[in-house]
Design a protein around this motif. Structure first.
Motif, short mmCIF file in Angstrom:
data_model
loop_
_atom_site.label_atom_id
_atom_site.label_comp_id
_atom_site.label_asym_id
_atom_site.label_seq_id
_atom_site.Cartn_x
_atom_site.Cartn_y
_atom_site.Cartn_z
N MET A 159 0.81 -1.21 0.00
CA MET A 159 0.00 0.00 0.00
C MET A 159 0.84 1.27 0.00
N LYS A 219 0.47 4.03 -2.90
CA LYS A 219 0.14 5.43 -2.62
C LYS A 219 1.19 6.37 -3.21
N ARG A 220 2.46 5.98 -3.11
CA ARG A 220 3.52 6.82 -3.67
C ARG A 220 3.35 6.98 -5.18
N LEU A 240 0.59 6.63 -6.96
CA LEU A 240 -0.61 7.42 -7.25
C LEU A 240 -0.32 8.91 -7.09
N GLY A 241 0.45 9.25 -6.04
CA GLY A 241 0.79 10.64 -5.81
C GLY A 241 1.68 11.21 -6.90
N ASP A 295 -6.10 9.77 -8.70
CA ASP A 295 -6.90 9.51 -7.51
C ASP A 295 -7.42 8.08 -7.54
N TYR A 328 -12.76 3.92 1.58
CA TYR A 328 -11.97 5.14 1.49
C TYR A 328 -12.30 5.81 0.15
N ALA A 386 -7.58 8.83 -2.54
CA ALA A 386 -6.24 8.30 -2.29
C ALA A 386 -5.64 8.84 -1.00
N GLN A 387 -5.95 10.10 -0.66
CA GLN A 387 -5.38 10.70 0.55
C GLN A 387 -5.89 10.03 1.82
N ILE A 446 -6.52 6.80 2.13
CA ILE A 446 -6.06 5.41 2.23
C ILE A 446 -4.85 5.33 3.15
N GLU A 497 -1.36 3.91 5.03
CA GLU A 497 -0.12 3.34 4.52
C GLU A 497 -0.11 1.83 4.66
#
Length: 255
Positions: free
Chosen positions: A199, A203-204, A206-207, A212, A227, A230-231, A233, A235
């Motif tokens: 995860m 997330k990295r 996606l950022g 999103d 959720y 993305a923000q 979700i 770690e």
């Protein structure tokens, strides 16, 4: 004459989403096959109904597919069981040996004219350990069949009240435990399955790509979490975490 091996999908988590056909297969079978990822099980173990020992009872408690099936059909708990080791490892040769061993143990039951139903979460044809046994038995000449279940990504989209794809959009189903960086550039909707352990990396990515996503953890289960971005979700998330990544819309038009 030999028994029939059935891979039965029990759906994503809610017992009410099991199909009538899956329930009937369980009620009519002789033995239920239980996949066990716990490393303490090193060889298949057969057990008659009503003779559980403590360790096997723990395997049943942790088997999500079994708990779903038991919620839909009480007769599930009255069946004999065979526990099959299915460790979550990536060493190909070791896995092959384990799957060969599992298939041989099931084949012995089929030779005794016992019908065996392998319970699997979601649908048996989508990243299911069931198919490792299924294809070996099929190659050996045994009668096999598959009963589909509602896939987790369909259930997750329904739970979030959104479509997966519309019009000409493409749908890509990706195992998030492997490298997905390039796959995130694919057009249409990306479904990231089994993302829990990766995860932070997901997330990295996606950022970095400014994409999103929405996520459902444990869809249809008592500990379900949703959720909406993305923000939100975390770690770290559970194994049964599924992300839906939508393609960016351009030009202000509905696509």
């Amino acid at each position: 004459m030999s028994g029939i091996f059935t891979g039965a999908g029990v759906g994503p988590g809610d017992p009410e989403l099991m199909t009538l056909k899956a329930v009937r297969a369980i009620e009519e079978c002789s033995v239920i096959a239980i996949p066990v990822s716990d490393s303490t099980l090193v060889a298949p173990v057969y057990e008659q109904a009503g003779s559980e020992d403590g360790r096997n009872a723990a395997y049943l408690e942790r088997c999500v597919a079994y708990q779903i099936a038991a919620g839909a059909s009480p007769e599930t708990t009255e069946k004999d069981r065979i526990y099959l080791p299915m460790p979550m490892i990536k060493e190909k040769e070791r896995l092959k040996a384990i799957h060969d061993q599992d298939a041989a143990a099931v084949a012995k039951l089929l030779d005794e004219d016992k019908n065996v139903v392998f319970l699997t979460l979601g649908d048996p044809t989508v990243y299911s350990t069931c198919m490792y046994v299924h294809k070996r038995l099929k190659r050996a000449g045994y009668t096999t069949q598959i009963i589909p279940g509602i896939p987790s990504f369909c259930a997750a989209a329904a739970r979030m009240d959104i479509p997966l794809v519309e019009n000409r959009q493409e749908l890509h189903v990706l195992p998030a435990s492997y490298d997905i960086e390039e796959s995130l550039n694919l057009p249409g909707t990306k479904v990231l399955m089994k993302a829990g352990r990766k995860m932070g990396e997901v997330k990295r990515l996606l950022g970095e790509k400014e994409i999103d996503a929405v996520m459902v953890e444990n869809c249809g289960m008592k500990n379900e979490k949703i959720y909406s971005g993305a923000q939100e979700i975390p770690e770290q998330a559970g194994y049964y975490s599924l992300l839906v990544v939508k393609e960016k819309q351009t030009g202000g038009r509905e696509r």
